[in-house]
Design a protein around this motif. Structure first.
Motif, PDB file in Angstrom:
ATOM      1  N   ASP A  23       0.826  -1.213   0.000  1.00  0.00           N
ATOM      2  CA  ASP A  23       0.000   0.000   0.000  1.00  0.00           C
ATOM      3  C   ASP A  23       0.855   1.256   0.000  1.00  0.00           C
ATOM      4  N   ALA A  24       1.943   1.225   0.749  1.00  0.00           N
ATOM      5  CA  ALA A  24       2.829   2.391   0.775  1.00  0.00           C
ATOM      6  C   ALA A  24       3.528   2.559  -0.574  1.00  0.00           C
ATOM      7  N   LEU A  25       4.033   1.461  -1.131  1.00  0.00           N
ATOM      8  CA  LEU A  25       4.751   1.550  -2.406  1.00  0.00           C
ATOM      9  C   LEU A  25       3.846   1.973  -3.550  1.00  0.00           C
ATOM     10  N   ARG A  42      10.665   3.029  -2.753  1.00  0.00           N
ATOM     11  CA  ARG A  42      11.396   2.180  -1.818  1.00  0.00           C
ATOM     12  C   ARG A  42      12.741   2.806  -1.467  1.00  0.00           C
ATOM     13  N   ALA A  43      13.387   3.384  -2.442  1.00  0.00           N
ATOM     14  CA  ALA A  43      14.671   4.047  -2.181  1.00  0.00           C
ATOM     15  C   ALA A  43      14.483   5.270  -1.287  1.00  0.00           C
ATOM     16  N   SER A  44      13.325   5.910  -1.389  1.00  0.00           N
ATOM     17  CA  SER A  44      13.082   7.095  -0.549  1.00  0.00           C
ATOM     18  C   SER A  44      12.856   6.732   0.912  1.00  0.00           C
ATOM     19  N   TYR A  45      12.648   5.451   1.211  1.00  0.00           N
ATOM     20  CA  TYR A  45      12.446   5.009   2.585  1.00  0.00           C
ATOM     21  C   TYR A  45      13.772   4.785   3.317  1.00  0.00           C
ATOM     22  N   GLU A  46      14.888   4.996   2.643  1.00  0.00           N
ATOM     23  CA  GLU A  46      16.193   4.849   3.280  1.00  0.00           C
ATOM     24  C   GLU A  46      16.757   6.220   3.608  1.00  0.00           C
ATOM     25  N   THR A  47      17.307   6.336   4.798  1.00  0.00           N
ATOM     26  CA  THR A  47      17.969   7.586   5.184  1.00  0.00           C
ATOM     27  C   THR A  47      19.360   7.616   4.559  1.00  0.00           C
ATOM     28  N   ALA A  48      20.034   8.743   4.682  1.00  0.00           N
ATOM     29  CA  ALA A  48      21.390   8.878   4.134  1.00  0.00           C
ATOM     30  C   ALA A  48      22.349   7.891   4.799  1.00  0.00           C
ATOM     31  N   GLU A  58       5.393   6.618   6.212  1.00  0.00           N
ATOM     32  CA  GLU A  58       4.084   7.040   6.726  1.00  0.00           C
ATOM     33  C   GLU A  58       3.410   8.028   5.775  1.00  0.00           C
ATOM     34  N   GLU A  59       4.209   8.900   5.150  1.00  0.00           N
ATOM     35  CA  GLU A  59       3.640   9.862   4.197  1.00  0.00           C
ATOM     36  C   GLU A  59       3.020   9.151   2.997  1.00  0.00           C
ATOM     37  N   ASP A  60       3.690   8.122   2.486  1.00  0.00           N
ATOM     38  CA  ASP A  60       3.118   7.369   1.368  1.00  0.00           C
ATOM     39  C   ASP A  60       1.882   6.582   1.790  1.00  0.00           C
ATOM     40  N   LEU A  61       1.879   6.050   3.015  1.00  0.00           N
ATOM     41  CA  LEU A  61       0.673   5.388   3.509  1.00  0.00           C
ATOM     42  C   LEU A  61      -0.487   6.373   3.627  1.00  0.00           C
ATOM     43  N   ALA A  62      -0.184   7.580   4.104  1.00  0.00           N
ATOM     44  CA  ALA A  62      -1.224   8.607   4.229  1.00  0.00           C
ATOM     45  C   ALA A  62      -1.768   8.992   2.858  1.00  0.00           C
ATOM     46  N   ARG A  63      -0.891   9.092   1.872  1.00  0.00           N
ATOM     47  CA  ARG A  63      -1.364   9.394   0.503  1.00  0.00           C
ATOM     48  C   ARG A  63      -2.269   8.291  -0.011  1.00  0.00           C
ATOM     49  N   GLY A  64      -1.910   7.052   0.289  1.00  0.00           N
ATOM     50  CA  GLY A  64      -2.753   5.931  -0.128  1.00  0.00           C
ATOM     51  C   GLY A  64      -4.109   5.970   0.550  1.00  0.00           C
ATOM     52  N   ARG A  65      -4.122   6.260   1.851  1.00  0.00           N
ATOM     53  CA  ARG A  65      -5.401   6.354   2.567  1.00  0.00           C
ATOM     54  C   ARG A  65      -6.265   7.484   2.011  1.00  0.00           C
ATOM     55  N   ALA A  66      -5.630   8.608   1.689  1.00  0.00           N
ATOM     56  CA  ALA A  66      -6.378   9.740   1.125  1.00  0.00           C
ATOM     57  C   ALA A  66      -6.954   9.369  -0.228  1.00  0.00           C
ATOM     58  N   SER A  67      -6.209   8.615  -1.012  1.00  0.00           N
ATOM     59  CA  SER A  67      -6.695   8.176  -2.321  1.00  0.00           C
ATOM     60  C   SER A  67      -7.930   7.288  -2.176  1.00  0.00           C
ATOM     61  N   VAL A  68      -7.880   6.368  -1.226  1.00  0.00           N
ATOM     62  CA  VAL A  68      -9.025   5.484  -0.985  1.00  0.00           C
ATOM     63  C   VAL A  68     -10.220   6.289  -0.483  1.00  0.00           C
ATOM     64  N   ALA A  69      -9.980   7.225   0.418  1.00  0.00           N
ATOM     65  CA  ALA A  69     -11.068   8.049   0.960  1.00  0.00           C
ATOM     66  C   ALA A  69     -11.719   8.876  -0.150  1.00  0.00           C
ATOM     67  N   ARG A  70     -10.912   9.450  -1.038  1.00  0.00           N
ATOM     68  CA  ARG A  70     -11.479  10.208  -2.175  1.00  0.00           C
ATOM     69  C   ARG A  70     -12.330   9.303  -3.054  1.00  0.00           C
ATOM     70  N   SER A  71     -11.851   8.094  -3.297  1.00  0.00           N
ATOM     71  CA  SER A  71     -12.606   7.157  -4.132  1.00  0.00           C
ATOM     72  C   SER A  71     -13.947   6.823  -3.513  1.00  0.00           C
ATOM     73  N   TYR A  72     -13.952   6.565  -2.199  1.00  0.00           N
ATOM     74  CA  TYR A  72     -15.219   6.265  -1.520  1.00  0.00           C
ATOM     75  C   TYR A  72     -16.154   7.472  -1.514  1.00  0.00           C
ATOM     76  N   ALA A  73     -15.598   8.654  -1.437  1.00  0.00           N
ATOM     77  CA  ALA A  73     -16.434   9.856  -1.422  1.00  0.00           C
ATOM     78  C   ALA A  73     -17.020  10.133  -2.795  1.00  0.00           C
ATOM     79  N   ILE A  74     -16.262   9.865  -3.840  1.00  0.00           N
ATOM     80  CA  ILE A  74     -16.727  10.183  -5.192  1.00  0.00           C
ATOM     81  C   ILE A  74     -17.744   9.161  -5.679  1.00  0.00           C
ATOM     82  N   TYR A  75     -17.406   7.880  -5.623  1.00  0.00           N
ATOM     83  CA  TYR A  75     -18.309   6.897  -6.231  1.00  0.00           C
ATOM     84  C   TYR A  75     -19.625   6.749  -5.467  1.00  0.00           C
TER      85      TYR A  75
END
Length: 118
Positions: A23-25, A42-48, A58-75
């Motif tokens: 879901d994050a990827l 995946r490369a962005s999940y590694e620190t220097a 967590e940011e990518d997971l949040a984007r995924g959750r927002a995408s699902v929420a938008r889909s449920y709101a629209i359809y």
């Protein structure tokens, strides 16, 4: 995470963990995502220093959750909006008597049934 890479590598991989990482990827794009985009995320999940960047994950997971929420709101939301509009227009054409007549008969039947129980 609280473990070294070797300790995590020794653990059994759970299906739930795989779902969360996917879901994050994919940012919850319904399983359709390109390999290059997943590799970049995946490369962005590694620190220097080579560690795990939990904030980026967590940011990518949040984007995924927002995408699902938008889909449920629209359809379903759009179908409910159309249904509400049709109901309103039907009631408007009948001077809103259909709902008020139904409610008054419902209240009357409810009171009759309640008095029969006494």
């Amino acid at each position: 995470v609280g473990c070294t890479a070797a300790e995590l590598d020794a653990r059994e991989v759970s299906p739930l963990a795989c779902d969360v990482v996917f879901d994050a990827l994919s940012r919850s794009q319904s399983g359709i995502t390109d390999k290059l985009g997943c590799d970049e995320r995946r490369a962005s999940y590694e620190t220097a220093q080579g560690g795990f960047d939990a904030d980026a994950f967590e940011e990518d997971l949040a984007r995924g959750r927002a995408s699902v929420a938008r889909s449920y709101a629209i359809y379903p939301g759009s179908i409910n909006l159309v249904s509400l509009f049709v109901y309103y227009e039907y009631e408007r054409l009948h001077d809103f008597h259909v709902t008020t007549d139904y409610l008054s008969s419902f209240v009357q039947r409810f009171q009759e049934n309640l008095s029969a129980l006494s």
